[in-house]
Write an enzyme that holds these catalytic residues in place. Structure first.
Site, PDB file in Angstrom:
ATOM      1  N   LYS A 101       0.841  -1.307  -0.116  1.00 31.50           N
ATOM      2  CA  LYS A 101      -0.120  -0.228   0.122  1.00 31.50           C
ATOM      3  C   LYS A 101       0.910   1.263  -0.309  1.00 31.50           C
ATOM      4  O   LYS A 101       1.521   1.447   0.952  1.00 31.50           O
ATOM      5  CB  LYS A 101      -1.133  -0.015   1.227  1.00 31.50           C
ATOM      6  N   GLU A 134       9.952   1.575  10.617  1.00 32.88           N
ATOM      7  CA  GLU A 134      10.807   2.841  10.794  1.00 32.88           C
ATOM      8  C   GLU A 134      10.124   4.122  10.786  1.00 32.88           C
ATOM      9  O   GLU A 134       9.222   4.407  10.134  1.00 32.88           O
ATOM     10  CB  GLU A 134      11.612   2.511   9.443  1.00 32.88           C
ATOM     11  N   CYS A 183      13.195  11.216   6.930  1.00 33.65           N
ATOM     12  CA  CYS A 183      13.170  10.972   8.545  1.00 33.65           C
ATOM     13  C   CYS A 183      14.681  11.086   9.017  1.00 33.65           C
ATOM     14  O   CYS A 183      14.980  11.114  10.204  1.00 33.65           O
ATOM     15  CB  CYS A 183      12.831   9.300   8.982  1.00 33.65           C
ATOM     16  N   GLU A 199       9.428  15.875  15.970  1.00 35.53           N
ATOM     17  CA  GLU A 199       9.739  15.936  14.450  1.00 35.53           C
ATOM     18  C   GLU A 199       8.803  17.080  13.853  1.00 35.53           C
ATOM     19  O   GLU A 199       7.587  16.912  14.026  1.00 35.53           O
ATOM     20  CB  GLU A 199       9.502  14.687  13.760  1.00 35.53           C
TER      21      GLU A 199
HETATM   22  C1  UN1 Z   1      13.840   8.590   4.718  1.00 30.09           C
HETATM   23  O1  UN1 Z   1      13.864   9.653   5.109  1.00 30.09           O
HETATM   24  O2  UN1 Z   1      12.835   7.884   5.332  1.00 30.09           O
HETATM   25  O3  UN1 Z   1      19.712   8.276   4.122  1.00 30.09           O
HETATM   26  C2  UN1 Z   1      14.850   7.605   4.238  1.00 30.09           C
HETATM   27  C3  UN1 Z   1      19.025   8.882   3.545  1.00 30.09           C
HETATM   28  C4  UN1 Z   1      18.241   8.130   2.435  1.00 30.09           C
HETATM   29  C5  UN1 Z   1      17.159   7.525   3.015  1.00 30.09           C
HETATM   30  C6  UN1 Z   1      15.819   8.159   3.682  1.00 30.09           C
HETATM   31  N1  UN1 Z   1      19.232   7.367   1.838  1.00 30.09           N
HETATM   32  O4  UN1 Z   1      18.607  10.118   3.866  1.00 30.09           O
END
Ligand code: UN1
Length: 496
Positions: free
Chosen positions: A176, A251, A285, A386
């Site tokens: 999804k 995650e 993230c 965040e």
């Molecule tokens: C994310 O922000 O969910 O290390 C992943 C990084 C990328 C992946 C980010 N290769 O910023």
């Protein structure tokens, strides 16, 4: 204006969602640009997709892993050919600048080549049995039907981190994609099919979390869920999946700190800060959202950072001169605006930005100014929560130990960075920063696919993507072969 209408992929057929409703996928830089209408799926659609995945599992699990891997290898090669097209389509649906969407497709290519090699590994272990003429080994088995729920910020890379290891291990999938950026998942799955993936092995159910994600998480025949998104939703996913004892990989959020010591190469740290904080419009993230500055260099660093942040060119990511694209949607703009207000009420000093951009070329999209706050204290919400936007907080510290303590004083633990020329402090930070990822003299973003990706505390639940993905998408089976031709009772016949 007419736009394409997409369907769900169920058992190799393209089918409309049960209720026939759709969600429009709009270009966040230009809302008049409609990428397409995607299904708004519900539980009945999830049921059909899971049933198709179950049927496909019966044969897919028997395809030798090196053969499954060859499909991934071909997928990687095809993605190389399609990279520019898919990157442009991703910029249209997600907004980030072309250099970054090319990077996103590249990350899926890297993942394909990395995981294809796993087809000829998927190592198990053998160990001596305690009994004579008995052979003992542990082999990896697929988990079964797995549900994958992916975010909008890495619309192809993150689906590839989940799909490819799940597939090489022999699982079948229902994915999804995020409702804001489904097209990139369609492009990825189209490539898998062109590379020879049999029908039903990957199924797509488009839609929103509560309507389409929740039934997947709760489905009795789904054995594992891999989710990337907010900690708030991740907690719901884990709770709902617990009822059917699913494996769950989460995650989630981050509040990533970059520490700049006074012996650091400041120009290097500045480049890293700008890229880490404003790359992907801060919507990673892993984004650098706290910069911890040692007092002696704080003034100079702050001045230079703000001067450069003010010069960043914000705009439509399809324009190669643009450095910062739009935010994904109005809701994210509201979050950035909310935190800009909170920070000021808490007593932080706004040095630049702080507002949505609405006039002229910005009127058609969802743009936010690159924003820097100084005078931020560790206890403030702007230092702990965040934002997921182009908003960075500057904090000051006296000693290295204090910096580590501030960096660790939050509930998240994804990525961290330290800028220094002092090797002893670098190694101390590598040991003491509470995070799944630590960079030395590089910003908090930029993870490579073959290392473990994930975090501690409220960022994750202990699983890792990249290096850890095969571990998640396989289950161990212990196999004993007795070639003694007699009953041998473990713990009894061989005991003193
Ligand atoms: C994310 O922000 O969910 O290390 C992943 C990084 C990328 C992946 C980010 N290769 O910023």
């Amino acid at each position: 204006m007419s736009h394409p209408v997409y369907k769900n992929l169920v058992g190799g057929e393209w089918v409309p969602a049960a209720q026939g409703r759709t969600i429009l996928n709009l270009n966040p830089a230009d809302h008049g640009d409609v990428i397409g209408a995607f299904p708004a799926s519900v539980a009945a659609d999830v049921d059909a997709a899971v049933a198709a995945a179950r049927r496909a599992f019966a044969s897919w699990r028997l395809v030798p892993a090196p053969k499954r891997a060859e499909i991934l290898l071909r997928t990687g090669t095809l993605l190389q050919e399609r990279k520019e097209k898919y990157a442009r389509e991703m910029t249209r649906e997600m907004g980030k600048v072309l250099a970054e969407t090319r990077g996103d497709v590249q990350e899926a290519i890297d993942e394909a080549f990395y995981v294809a090699g796993e087809g000829r590994r998927l190592y198990g272990v053998t160990t001596p049995s305690e009994l004579e003429k008995k052979f003992a080994m542990s082999v990896r088995m697929p988990v079964g039907v797995v549900g994958l729920i992916t975010p909008w910020n890495f619309p192809m890379a993150i689906p590839s981190w989940k799909l490819f290891p799940a597939l090489v291990a022999g699982n079948t999938c229902v994915i999804k994609p995020a409702e804001d950026t489904p097209l990139s998942t369609y492009n990825l799955v189209e490539t898998l099919i062109d590379a020879g993936l049999p029908p039903g092995v990957v199924n797509i159910v488009s839609g929103e979390g509560p309507e389409a994600g929740a039934p997947l998480v709760e489905h009795a025949h789904v054995r594992a869920i891999s989710f990337t998104g907010s900690s708030e939703v991740g907690s719901l996913v884990a709770q709902r999946a617990a009822a059917t004892f699913k494996q769950v990989s989460l995650e989630m959020g981050g509040k990533n700190a970059m520490i700049v010591l006074d012996d650091a190469n400041l120009d290097l740290a500045l480049d890293g800060a700008l890229w880490g904080a404003f790359g992907t419009t801060g919507q990673r993230c892993t984004a650098t959202s706290r910069i911890l500055l040692q007092k002696r260099i704080a003034g100079e660093f702050t001045e230079k950072l703000v001067a450069r942040a003010k010069k960043l060119r914000v705009g439509n990511g399809l324009d190669e001169s643009v450095e910062v694209g739009p935010q994904i949607n109005k809701q994210q703009i509201d979050t950035s605006t909310k935190y800009a207000d909170i920070a000021q009420r808490e007593g932080a000093t706004l040095l630049c930005g702080g507002h949505a951009l609405c006039a002229g070329e910005y009127a058609t999209g969802t743009f936010f100014e690159p924003t820097v706050f100084a005078g931020v204290k560790p206890a403030m919400r702007i230092a702990r929560e965040e934002v997921f936007g182009p908003v960075v907080s500057l904090l000051e510290f006296d000693s290295f130990e204090e910096a580590i303590a501030i960096a660790n004083s939050i509930d998240y633990g994804l990525s961290t960075a330290l800028y220094t020329r002092d090797v002893n402090r670098a190694f101390t930070a590598m040991r003491d920063l509470e995070a799944g990822i630590t960079y030395i003299n590089a910003p908090t973003i930029g993870a490579e696919v073959h290392l473990p990706f994930g975090g501690v505390k409220q960022t994750g639940n202990g699983h890792r993507e990249g290096l850890g993905a095969i571990e998640f998408f396989t289950t161990w089976k212990a196999v004993y072969v007795d070639y003694s031709d007699k009953l041998q009772r473990a713990q009894i016949d061989n005991a003193e």
